[in-house]
Design a protein around this motif. Structure first.
Motif, PDB file in Angstrom:
ATOM      1  N   ASP A  15       0.873  -1.186   0.000  1.00  0.00           N
ATOM      2  CA  ASP A  15       0.000   0.000   0.000  1.00  0.00           C
ATOM      3  C   ASP A  15       0.908   1.232   0.000  1.00  0.00           C
ATOM      4  OD1 ASP A  15      -1.620   2.184   0.565  1.00  0.00           O
ATOM      5  OD2 ASP A  15      -2.796   1.135   2.087  1.00  0.00           O
ATOM      6  N   PRO A  16       0.989   1.937  -1.144  1.00  0.00           N
ATOM      7  CA  PRO A  16       1.907   3.081  -1.244  1.00  0.00           C
ATOM      8  C   PRO A  16       1.589   4.228  -0.282  1.00  0.00           C
ATOM      9  CG  PRO A  16       0.586   2.860  -3.259  1.00  0.00           C
ATOM     10  CD  PRO A  16       0.257   1.693  -2.381  1.00  0.00           C
ATOM     11  N   SER A  17       0.396   4.221   0.330  1.00  0.00           N
ATOM     12  CA  SER A  17       0.047   5.290   1.264  1.00  0.00           C
ATOM     13  C   SER A  17       0.570   5.009   2.675  1.00  0.00           C
ATOM     14  CB  SER A  17      -1.468   5.486   1.305  1.00  0.00           C
ATOM     15  OG  SER A  17      -2.101   4.398   1.949  1.00  0.00           O
ATOM     16  N   LYS A  18       1.105   3.800   2.900  1.00  0.00           N
ATOM     17  CA  LYS A  18       1.616   3.432   4.226  1.00  0.00           C
ATOM     18  C   LYS A  18       3.138   3.312   4.194  1.00  0.00           C
ATOM     19  CE  LYS A  18      -2.401   0.789   5.743  1.00  0.00           C
ATOM     20  NZ  LYS A  18      -2.892  -0.531   6.155  1.00  0.00           N
ATOM     21  N   PRO A  19       3.780   3.549   5.343  1.00  0.00           N
ATOM     22  CA  PRO A  19       5.225   3.348   5.409  1.00  0.00           C
ATOM     23  C   PRO A  19       5.574   1.859   5.317  1.00  0.00           C
ATOM     24  CG  PRO A  19       4.347   3.884   7.585  1.00  0.00           C
ATOM     25  CD  PRO A  19       3.211   4.001   6.615  1.00  0.00           C
TER      26      PRO A  19
END
Length: 100
Positions: A15-19
């Motif tokens: 998930d590119p929105s999470k680190p």
């Protein structure tokens, strides 16, 4: 922050929105700045979202070694893990720990 191993899986880079997080000896490091290594398709992507302690100690990329267990490791392997841990500490921020 405290995460279970199950919750840690959510930070595997998919998930590119999470680190992106990797745990070493139960401490969670934010390795997002090393996305080319730990993100999808990277050479160490299989460590992302998991505790990679055993795999690092054994210098292994075998899926079964990507776990927290240090049982049966040699003194040399523990030394290798110590070195990896120092590298992580120098390069990445500790953001939490893994809890049961």
């Amino acid at each position: 922050m405290e995460l279970t191993l199950n919750q840690l899986k959510e930070f595997d880079g998919s998930d590119p929105s999470k680190p992106i997080y990797v745990s070493v000896r139960g401490r969670i490091f934010d390795v997002t700045t090393g996305k080319s290594f730990y993100g999808p398709g990277g050479p160490y992507a299989l460590f992302s979202g998991k505790d990679a302690s055993r795999a690092l100690a054994k210098m292994s990329k075998n899926e079964e070694d990507v776990c927290a267990s240090l049982d049966g490791l040699s003194a040399k392997e523990i030394g290798v893990l110590d070195d990896w841990e120092k590298k992580f500490e120098a390069k990445y921020t500790v953001v939490g720990k893994v809890v049961s």
